[in-house]
Design a protein around this motif. Structure first.
Motif, short mmCIF file in Angstrom:
data_model
loop_
_atom_site.label_atom_id
_atom_site.label_comp_id
_atom_site.label_asym_id
_atom_site.label_seq_id
_atom_site.Cartn_x
_atom_site.Cartn_y
_atom_site.Cartn_z
N GLY A 189 0.81 -1.22 0.00
CA GLY A 189 0.00 0.00 0.00
C GLY A 189 0.84 1.26 0.00
O GLY A 189 0.54 2.22 -0.71
N TRP A 190 1.91 1.27 0.79
CA TRP A 190 2.79 2.43 0.85
C TRP A 190 3.48 2.67 -0.49
O TRP A 190 3.58 3.81 -0.96
N LEU A 191 3.91 1.59 -1.15
CA LEU A 191 4.54 1.72 -2.46
C LEU A 191 3.56 2.25 -3.50
O LEU A 191 3.96 2.94 -4.45
N LEU A 192 2.27 1.97 -3.31
CA LEU A 192 1.25 2.44 -4.23
C LEU A 192 0.80 3.86 -3.92
O LEU A 192 0.04 4.47 -4.69
N GLY A 193 1.23 4.40 -2.77
CA GLY A 193 0.87 5.77 -2.43
C GLY A 193 0.02 5.91 -1.19
O GLY A 193 -0.46 7.01 -0.89
N GLY A 194 -0.20 4.82 -0.44
CA GLY A 194 -0.96 4.89 0.79
C GLY A 194 -0.19 5.61 1.88
O GLY A 194 1.04 5.75 1.82
N VAL A 195 -0.91 6.08 2.91
CA VAL A 195 -0.30 6.87 3.98
C VAL A 195 0.05 5.97 5.16
O VAL A 195 -0.82 5.41 5.82
N PHE A 196 1.34 5.83 5.40
CA PHE A 196 1.85 5.10 6.56
C PHE A 196 2.41 6.11 7.54
O PHE A 196 3.16 7.01 7.16
N GLY A 197 2.01 6.00 8.82
CA GLY A 197 2.49 6.96 9.80
C GLY A 197 2.33 6.46 11.21
O GLY A 197 2.11 5.27 11.45
N ILE A 198 2.41 7.40 12.15
CA ILE A 198 2.33 7.03 13.57
C ILE A 198 0.99 6.39 13.89
O ILE A 198 0.90 5.50 14.74
N GLY A 199 -0.07 6.82 13.21
CA GLY A 199 -1.37 6.21 13.44
C GLY A 199 -1.40 4.74 13.08
O GLY A 199 -2.04 3.94 13.76
N THR A 200 -0.69 4.37 12.02
CA THR A 200 -0.61 2.96 11.60
C THR A 200 0.10 2.13 12.66
O THR A 200 -0.35 1.04 13.01
#
Length: 231
Positions: free
Chosen positions: A176-187
């Motif tokens: 998902g991150w490679l496709l443009g999804g948002v990975f962050g502290i919430g994840t």
């Protein structure tokens, strides 16, 4: 409060009674789950692991976010076939209802300004998700598509559910991150905290039922497993 989930197959879940309480609780839990997803999305501090994948996919297809959630659920359910998982009523409603709620609500919830507003929205989303998860699991009408995939793979491979869950969620987050999804502290916080948050809530929402004539337990699946993430 000493309540435990009753291992049952799909037909036994429906025969176990108290549907007048269980179905409304299931539906409300799924609606609140969709609301919690929207709050985490709008907080823009990182979404649930599977939503990283949903966001990434939505960047490349002309579909709404909720449609991506529904289509992904259908694809995951197809993966149940070789591992011989059987969906319950809750599984089907989970696959459809959450995506509809997300699409209906997203336009009405804006992104807050500043870290305080975003952090508050993220915390609210995490807490609401824990309540929603306890509600729909406690209704005892079948796991969601993604949880069923994990428990099914754990059962058929003999690997621990914790390992299977971790591998699958790492894969969907990376893709998902490679496709443009948002990975962050919430994840990260979701992955670490949703289990400990949900587990003490679950006994309050488990609707006690009688076993059907032919209950079909799933080996190795406990209430702790179904809440998702053991600490």
């Amino acid at each position: 409060m000493n309540r435990e989930l009753t291992p049952m197959g799909p037909l036994a879940q429906l025969r176990a009674g108290r549907l007048g309480r269980r179905i409304p609780q299931l539906v409300l839990g799924l609606v609140l789950y969709g609301v919690s997803m929207v709050l985490l999305i709008r907080a823009t501090l990182g979404v649930m692991p599977w939503d990283v994948l949903h966001q990434g996919v939505s960047e490349h297809v002309p579909w709404s976010f909720g449609t991506v959630v529904i289509v992904t659920s259908v694809v995951v359910l197809l993966l149940w076939i070789p591992i011989r998982q059987a969906p319950g009523l809750g599984t089907v409603l989970n696959a459809v209802l959450i995506g509809i709620v997300v699409d209906l609500l997203l336009p009405w919830v804006g992104e807050p300004e500043g870290w305080v507003g975003r952090g508050t929205l993220m915390v609210a989303g995490l807490l609401l998700n824990a309540v929603a998860t306890a509600m729909y699991i406690g209704a005892q009408l079948g796991p969601g598509a993604r949880d069923g995939l994990m428990t099914g793979f754990a059962r058929t491979t003999g690997l621990s559910l914790r390992l299977v869950r971790t591998v699958i969620e790492v894969v969907v987050v990376v893709v998902g991150w490679l496709l443009g999804g948002v990975f962050g502290i919430g994840t990260v916080l979701y992955a670490l905290l949703i289990g400990p948050l949900t587990q003490p809530l679950l006994p309050w929402f488990i609707v006690e039922v009688k076993r059907g004539d032919n209950p079909r337990p799933e080996p190795g699946v406990s209430s702790a497993d179904l809440t998702g993430r053991r600490p």
